[in-house]
Motif scaffolding. Structure first.
Motif, PDB file in Angstrom:
ATOM      1  N   GLY A  27     -57.975  17.718   2.834  1.00 28.93           N
ATOM      2  CA  GLY A  27     -58.161  17.023   2.180  1.00 28.93           C
ATOM      3  C   GLY A  27     -57.817  15.099   2.382  1.00 28.93           C
ATOM      4  N   GLN A  28     -56.862  15.689   3.082  1.00 27.21           N
ATOM      5  CA  GLN A  28     -55.842  14.210   3.270  1.00 27.21           C
ATOM      6  C   GLN A  28     -55.141  14.223   4.629  1.00 27.21           C
ATOM      7  N   LEU A  29     -54.717  13.133   5.365  1.00 29.65           N
ATOM      8  CA  LEU A  29     -53.983  12.861   6.117  1.00 29.65           C
ATOM      9  C   LEU A  29     -52.654  13.287   6.257  1.00 29.65           C
ATOM     10  N   PRO A  30     -51.676  13.053   7.122  1.00 30.71           N
ATOM     11  CA  PRO A  30     -50.407  13.432   7.025  1.00 30.71           C
ATOM     12  C   PRO A  30     -49.735  11.987   6.784  1.00 30.71           C
ATOM     13  N   LYS A  31     -48.694  12.810   5.368  1.00 29.02           N
ATOM     14  CA  LYS A  31     -48.129  11.238   4.793  1.00 29.02           C
ATOM     15  C   LYS A  31     -48.239   9.994   5.890  1.00 29.02           C
ATOM     16  N   PRO A  32     -47.630   9.935   6.572  1.00 28.41           N
ATOM     17  CA  PRO A  32     -46.795   9.195   7.567  1.00 28.41           C
ATOM     18  C   PRO A  32     -48.436   8.215   7.755  1.00 28.41           C
ATOM     19  N   VAL A  33     -49.515   9.113   8.429  1.00 25.57           N
ATOM     20  CA  VAL A  33     -50.407   8.833   8.914  1.00 25.57           C
ATOM     21  C   VAL A  33     -51.083   7.456   8.159  1.00 25.57           C
ATOM     22  N   THR A  34     -51.224   8.602   6.788  1.00 25.95           N
ATOM     23  CA  THR A  34     -51.436   7.179   5.675  1.00 25.95           C
ATOM     24  C   THR A  34     -50.986   5.968   5.552  1.00 25.95           C
ATOM     25  N   ALA A  35     -49.421   6.374   5.270  1.00 28.26           N
ATOM     26  CA  ALA A  35     -48.712   5.181   5.671  1.00 28.26           C
ATOM     27  C   ALA A  35     -49.422   4.014   6.282  1.00 28.26           C
ATOM     28  N   LEU A  36     -49.767   3.929   7.066  1.00 25.93           N
ATOM     29  CA  LEU A  36     -50.034   3.246   8.187  1.00 25.93           C
ATOM     30  C   LEU A  36     -51.473   2.613   7.660  1.00 25.93           C
ATOM     31  N   LEU A  37     -52.832   3.421   7.084  1.00 25.62           N
ATOM     32  CA  LEU A  37     -53.779   3.312   7.653  1.00 25.62           C
ATOM     33  C   LEU A  37     -54.207   2.945   5.978  1.00 25.62           C
ATOM     34  N   TYR A  38     -53.329   2.846   4.898  1.00 26.40           N
ATOM     35  CA  TYR A  38     -53.511   3.103   3.667  1.00 26.40           C
ATOM     36  C   TYR A  38     -54.000   1.328   2.938  1.00 26.40           C
ATOM     37  N   PRO A  39     -53.548   0.334   3.971  1.00 24.11           N
ATOM     38  CA  PRO A  39     -53.604  -1.466   3.335  1.00 24.11           C
ATOM     39  C   PRO A  39     -54.680  -2.167   3.838  1.00 24.11           C
ATOM     40  N   MET A  40     -55.056  -1.003   5.167  1.00 23.33           N
ATOM     41  CA  MET A  40     -56.444  -1.418   5.787  1.00 23.33           C
ATOM     42  C   MET A  40     -57.559  -0.398   4.869  1.00 23.33           C
ATOM     43  N   ARG A  41     -57.529   0.317   4.191  1.00 25.78           N
ATOM     44  CA  ARG A  41     -58.924   0.921   3.648  1.00 25.78           C
ATOM     45  C   ARG A  41     -59.055   0.116   2.400  1.00 25.78           C
ATOM     46  N   ASP A  42     -60.792   0.186   1.750  1.00 24.69           N
ATOM     47  CA  ASP A  42     -61.159  -0.915   1.078  1.00 24.69           C
ATOM     48  C   ASP A  42     -61.395   0.516  -0.126  1.00 24.69           C
ATOM     49  N   PRO A  43     -61.267  -0.144  -1.233  1.00 27.94           N
ATOM     50  CA  PRO A  43     -59.717   0.340  -2.604  1.00 27.94           C
ATOM     51  C   PRO A  43     -61.022   1.108  -3.200  1.00 27.94           C
ATOM     52  N   THR A  44     -62.294   1.714  -2.830  1.00 27.06           N
ATOM     53  CA  THR A  44     -63.569   2.435  -3.443  1.00 27.06           C
ATOM     54  C   THR A  44     -62.673   3.801  -3.718  1.00 27.06           C
ATOM     55  N   LEU A  45     -63.595   4.462  -5.033  1.00 23.30           N
ATOM     56  CA  LEU A  45     -63.509   5.773  -5.118  1.00 23.30           C
ATOM     57  C   LEU A  45     -64.156   6.788  -4.962  1.00 23.30           C
ATOM     58  N   ALA A  46     -64.022   7.762  -4.669  1.00 26.18           N
ATOM     59  CA  ALA A  46     -64.470   8.687  -3.610  1.00 26.18           C
ATOM     60  C   ALA A  46     -64.788   9.085  -2.848  1.00 26.18           C
TER      61      ALA A  46
END
Length: 115
Positions: free
Chosen positions: A96-115
């Motif tokens: 259920g997760q993307l690789p950490k380097p991919v997540t590191a690039l995208l996380y700042p743009m993601r809406d911080p909602t739950l679920a």
């Protein structure tokens, strides 16, 4: 229909792919990666990528894709193309997760909602 956030030629250039990889294989990896990135970004993808109904319709103009998003797609596609036998050591994917380097690039743009 392929859902591409970056072009096949960009993938060939960045991933140093020669003619051994067919456009169809690259297109599938890019499409799967593009959709995974859009799903990760959730509703923010529509405004970041200027898409009407993510993840069903790709952006009309690939020249304005945010660099972080394009690089995340290229990185994920590279992993999918090079790790064809899966991820036996668990280096890249948690369920259920993307690789950490991919997540590191995208996380700042993601809406911080739950679920």
């Amino acid at each position: 229909m392929a859902f591409l956030i970056v072009t096949i030629q960009e993938a060939r250039d960045w991933l140093h792919l020669d003619d051994a990889e067919t456009d169809a294989v690259i297109s599938r990896a890019l499409s799967a990666s593009s959709r995974a990135v859009v799903r990760y970004l959730k509703w923010q993808a529509g405004s970041i990528l200027i898409i009407d109904s993510p993840p069903n319709s790709p952006p009309d103009d690939l020249t304005n894709v945010v660099d972080d998003v394009a690089m995340a797609v290229l990185m994920l596609a590279g992993i999918l193309l090079k790790e064809r036998d899966g991820d036996p050591d668990g280096m890249f994917f948690d369920v259920g997760q993307l690789p950490k380097p991919v997540t590191a690039l995208l996380y700042p743009m993601r809406d911080p909602t739950l679920a």
